[in-house]
Design an enzyme around this catalytic site. Structure first.
Site, PDB file in Angstrom:
ATOM      1  N   HIS A  66      -0.343   1.913  -6.367  1.00  0.00           N
ATOM      2  CA  HIS A  66      -0.736   1.225  -5.139  1.00  0.00           C
ATOM      3  C   HIS A  66      -1.722   2.087  -4.358  1.00  0.00           C
ATOM      4  O   HIS A  66      -1.542   3.300  -4.240  1.00  0.00           O
ATOM      5  CB  HIS A  66       0.485   0.948  -4.263  1.00  0.00           C
ATOM      6  CG  HIS A  66       0.119   0.423  -2.913  1.00  0.00           C
ATOM      7  ND1 HIS A  66      -0.279  -0.879  -2.711  1.00  0.00           N
ATOM      8  CD2 HIS A  66       0.053   1.020  -1.711  1.00  0.00           C
ATOM      9  CE1 HIS A  66      -0.571  -1.052  -1.423  1.00  0.00           C
ATOM     10  NE2 HIS A  66      -0.371   0.090  -0.794  1.00  0.00           N
ATOM     11  N   GLU A 123      -4.540  -2.928  -1.255  1.00  0.00           N
ATOM     12  CA  GLU A 123      -4.263  -3.416   0.091  1.00  0.00           C
ATOM     13  C   GLU A 123      -5.458  -3.110   0.983  1.00  0.00           C
ATOM     14  O   GLU A 123      -6.043  -2.039   0.899  1.00  0.00           O
ATOM     15  CB  GLU A 123      -3.013  -2.693   0.598  1.00  0.00           C
ATOM     16  CG  GLU A 123      -2.584  -2.985   1.987  1.00  0.00           C
ATOM     17  CD  GLU A 123      -1.341  -2.176   2.384  1.00  0.00           C
ATOM     18  OE1 GLU A 123      -0.827  -2.435   3.475  1.00  0.00           O
ATOM     19  OE2 GLU A 123      -0.905  -1.279   1.615  1.00  0.00           O
TER      20      GLU A 123
END
Length: 153
Positions: A66, A123
């Site tokens: 991530h 993100e």
């Protein structure tokens, strides 16, 4: 001593396809070799390395696969349209069903999520000024609802 993050790394299955994807996000390549490519997140300050190899088979977990890219609040408001314009689908965060950008008042940030071609979680994230009387809110609030709440004060 520590001034910020210099680099982060993600595994990929196909370096050429991943290079195309990260360039589509607007990242500029810093350098590459046969199995690795590095892209500037902030030129001269921080980069992301993508590595082709079997490590891409490691099951997803946010501590392993991530990365959050810093954007402005105004950018986040336009994030769904931008992602759509480059052919990338936003994805819900955890148990949410909506892909809409959302606010975490208790953390003072806002996010929208999407994946790279190998399912690495990406993100777009920004800092949000949270009025003192709203810092106790523990649920994630869709950005459009957040703006309505701010207008009510």
């Amino acid at each position: 001593m520590i001034k910020g993050l210099y680099e982060a790394h993600l595994p990929v299955s196909n370096l050429e396809a991943s290079i195309e994807f990260y360039e589509k996000l607007g990242l500029r390549m810093a350098w590459r070799d046969e199995e690795t490519a590095f892209f500037w997140m902030e030129e001269g300050r921080s980069w992301i390395g993508i590595w082709e190899g079997k490590e891409v088979e490691t099951p997803y977990h946010p501590s392993l696969r991530h990365i959050a890219f810093r954007v402005t609040y105004e950018d986040l408001k336009q994030s769904l349209q931008w992602l759509e314009s480059i052919g990338v689908d936003a994805v819900p965060f955890r148990n949410r069903t909506s892909v809409e950008p959302f606010i975490r008042a208790y953390q003072g940030n806002a996010s929208v999520y999407f994946n790279d071609p190998d399912g690495n979680s990406l993100e777009l994230m920004c800092h949000v000024e949270v009025p003192e009387h709203m810092k106790h809110l523990s649920e994630n609030i869709i950005l459009t609802e957040w703006e309505k709440l701010l207008e009510q004060k």
